[in-house]
Design an enzyme around this catalytic site. Structure first.
Site, mmCIF file in Angstrom:
data_model
loop_
_atom_site.group_PDB
_atom_site.id
_atom_site.type_symbol
_atom_site.label_atom_id
_atom_site.label_comp_id
_atom_site.label_asym_id
_atom_site.label_seq_id
_atom_site.Cartn_x
_atom_site.Cartn_y
_atom_site.Cartn_z
ATOM 1 N N LYS A 10 0.974 -1.304 -0.208
ATOM 2 C CA LYS A 10 -0.163 -0.099 0.051
ATOM 3 C C LYS A 10 0.775 1.384 0.051
ATOM 4 O O LYS A 10 1.907 1.226 -0.649
ATOM 5 C CB LYS A 10 -0.922 -0.009 1.182
ATOM 6 C CG LYS A 10 -1.742 -1.439 1.266
ATOM 7 C CD LYS A 10 -2.815 -1.178 2.335
ATOM 8 C CE LYS A 10 -3.606 -2.657 2.451
ATOM 9 N NZ LYS A 10 -4.985 -2.617 2.313
ATOM 10 N N HIS A 86 -8.193 -3.106 -6.784
ATOM 11 C CA HIS A 86 -8.101 -3.051 -5.405
ATOM 12 C C HIS A 86 -9.208 -1.989 -4.947
ATOM 13 O O HIS A 86 -9.506 -1.005 -5.359
ATOM 14 C CB HIS A 86 -6.795 -2.599 -4.789
ATOM 15 C CG HIS A 86 -6.627 -2.730 -3.445
ATOM 16 N ND1 HIS A 86 -7.210 -2.045 -2.454
ATOM 17 C CD2 HIS A 86 -6.185 -3.940 -2.756
ATOM 18 C CE1 HIS A 86 -7.092 -2.803 -1.142
ATOM 19 N NE2 HIS A 86 -6.312 -3.800 -1.444
ATOM 20 N N GLU A 156 -10.849 -10.747 -2.170
ATOM 21 C CA GLU A 156 -10.735 -9.973 -0.870
ATOM 22 C C GLU A 156 -12.201 -9.226 -0.603
ATOM 23 O O GLU A 156 -12.510 -8.086 -1.197
ATOM 24 C CB GLU A 156 -9.649 -8.740 -1.321
ATOM 25 C CG GLU A 156 -8.395 -9.197 -1.624
ATOM 26 C CD GLU A 156 -7.427 -8.026 -0.996
ATOM 27 O OE1 GLU A 156 -6.578 -8.424 -0.100
ATOM 28 O OE2 GLU A 156 -7.545 -7.067 -1.539
ATOM 29 N N SER A 198 -7.040 -8.957 5.999
ATOM 30 C CA SER A 198 -6.680 -9.183 7.366
ATOM 31 C C SER A 198 -6.025 -10.604 7.593
ATOM 32 O O SER A 198 -6.340 -11.239 8.761
ATOM 33 C CB SER A 198 -8.063 -9.041 8.384
ATOM 34 O OG SER A 198 -8.472 -7.749 8.298
ATOM 35 N N GLY A 218 -1.725 -7.280 3.214
ATOM 36 C CA GLY A 218 -1.669 -5.894 3.075
ATOM 37 C C GLY A 218 -0.666 -5.634 4.244
ATOM 38 O O GLY A 218 0.540 -5.603 4.236
HETATM 39 P P1 PGA Z 1 -4.872 -6.148 4.837
HETATM 40 O O1 PGA Z 1 -4.969 -5.924 3.375
HETATM 41 O O2 PGA Z 1 -3.844 -7.631 4.676
HETATM 42 O O3 PGA Z 1 -4.460 -5.209 5.541
HETATM 43 O O4 PGA Z 1 -6.424 -6.583 5.205
HETATM 44 C C1 PGA Z 1 -5.162 -6.432 2.072
HETATM 45 C C2 PGA Z 1 -5.241 -5.790 0.941
HETATM 46 O O5 PGA Z 1 -5.644 -4.654 0.810
HETATM 47 O O6 PGA Z 1 -4.845 -6.093 -0.134
#
Ligand code: PGA
Length: 235
Positions: A10, A86, A156, A198, A218
Site C-alpha cells: 500500500k 483493489h 478480497e 486481514s 496488506g
Molecule cells: P490487509 O489488506 O491484509 O491489511 O487486510 C489486504 C489488501 O488490502 O490487499
C-alpha cells in the site's frame, strides 16, 4: 505447486523504511513459496531482484495524463504483476476503466492481479455472488488469454480488509468455487485464485486452505516478524 504470497505494501512505507525492510527480507527463506512484492511506485527499485508487482497502472501506454503511470512504463521497469481493481482504488475507477487496465497489463506482457469482493452492505443484503459475478464479467469483458498469459484473481471481501475480521475457511472455499464457475463461463482457464483480507499471524491458521493458490497480504506484509510467521504457516 508453490503458493503465491503477494505483498501489497500500500502507501505504508517511506523510502528509508522500504530499504530497511528489503535488507531484512533478504534473510528470509522464501524458497517454498512464490513471493511477489508490490511496493509504492517510488520504492519499486528498492526491491529489485524480487518478483515485482505494482499496485495499479494506467490503461493508455503514453500521453498527456498528468500524474498517471502506465502499464507500459511499468513493464520497462521489470514489473511483472499489477494489482487492478483493489477496493482502495475502485472509488476512483469505474468498471470500464478496470477492464481497460486489465487489458493494458496483459498487452504489456504482465499478469493482472484482479481484486474482487463484496462490501459489508453487499454481504448483509446477501448479494455477494451477484457482485462478484458482475465484477468478473465487466473486468474480463473481451479478455482472451493466449497460452503464455495468465490472470490472478484476488478474492478480497472489502469488509475483511484492514479490519481484523477474517472470513471462515468454509465461506472462502464456497466463494472460490463460485469464482471458478464464473471463470469457466467466461472461458478463462489460465488463472490462479488467491485470498486476501486481514491476513495476520493470528488469522492465517483459520484462513489457510487447499483451494486457494495463494494469499494477498496488506498491512502485515510490512512487518517482517508478522510476514515471516505468515510465510512459515503457509509453507
Ligand atoms: P490487509 O489488506 O491484509 O491489511 O487486510 C489486504 C489488501 O488490502 O490487499
Amino acid at each position: 505447486m508453490k503458493k503465491l504470497v503477494v505483498c501489497n505494501q500500500k502507501m505504508l512505507l517511506a523510502r528509508d523504511e522500504a530499504k530497511l525492510l528489503r535488507k531484512a527480507l533478504d534473510d528470509v527463506d522464501l524458497s517454498k513459496i512464490n513471493f511477489i512484492v508490490c511496493p509504492s511506485y517510488i520504492n519499486l527499485d528498492v526491491f529489485k531482484g524480487y518478483n515485482l508487482g505494482a499496485q495499479d497502472a494506467f490503461y493508455e501506454d503514453k500521453g498527456t495524463f498528468t500524474g498517471e503511470i502506465s502499464a507500459y512504463q511499468l513493464s520497462l521497469l521489470n514489473v511483472k504483476f499489477v494489482i487492478i481493481g483493489h477496493s482502495e482504488r475502485r472509488m476512483f475507477d469505474n468498471e470500464k476503466v478496470i477492464n481497460a487496465k486489465v487489458k493494458a497489463v496483459l498487452r504489456n506482457s504482465m499478469t493482472p492481479i484482479l481484486c474482487v469482493g463484496e462490501t459489508k452492505t453487499d454481504k448483509s443484503l446477501r448479494r455477494t455472488s451477484e457482485v462478484i459475478k458482475r465484477q468478473l464479467e465487466t473486468a474480463l469483458s473481451g479478455v482472451v488469454l493466449d497460452d503464455t498469459q495468465e490472470i490472478i484473481i484476488a478474492y478480497e471481501p472489502v469488509w475483511a480488509i484492514g479490519s481484523g475480521k477474517c472470513m471462515q475457511k468454509e465461506d472462502i472455499e464456497d466463494t472460490i468455487l463460485y469464482i471458478k464457475k464464473i471463470l469457466s463461463m467466461l472461458e478463462i482457464s489460465n488463472y490462479k485464485i488467491i485470498y486476501g483480507g486481514s491476513i495476520t499471524p493470528k488469522t492465517i491458521e483459520n484462513i489457510r486452505n487447499e483451494l486457494v493458490d495463494g494469499y494477498l497480504i496488506g498491512n502485515s506484509s510490512v512487518f517482517l516478524d508478522d510476514l515471516n510467521m505468515i510465510i512459515k504457516c503457509i509453507k
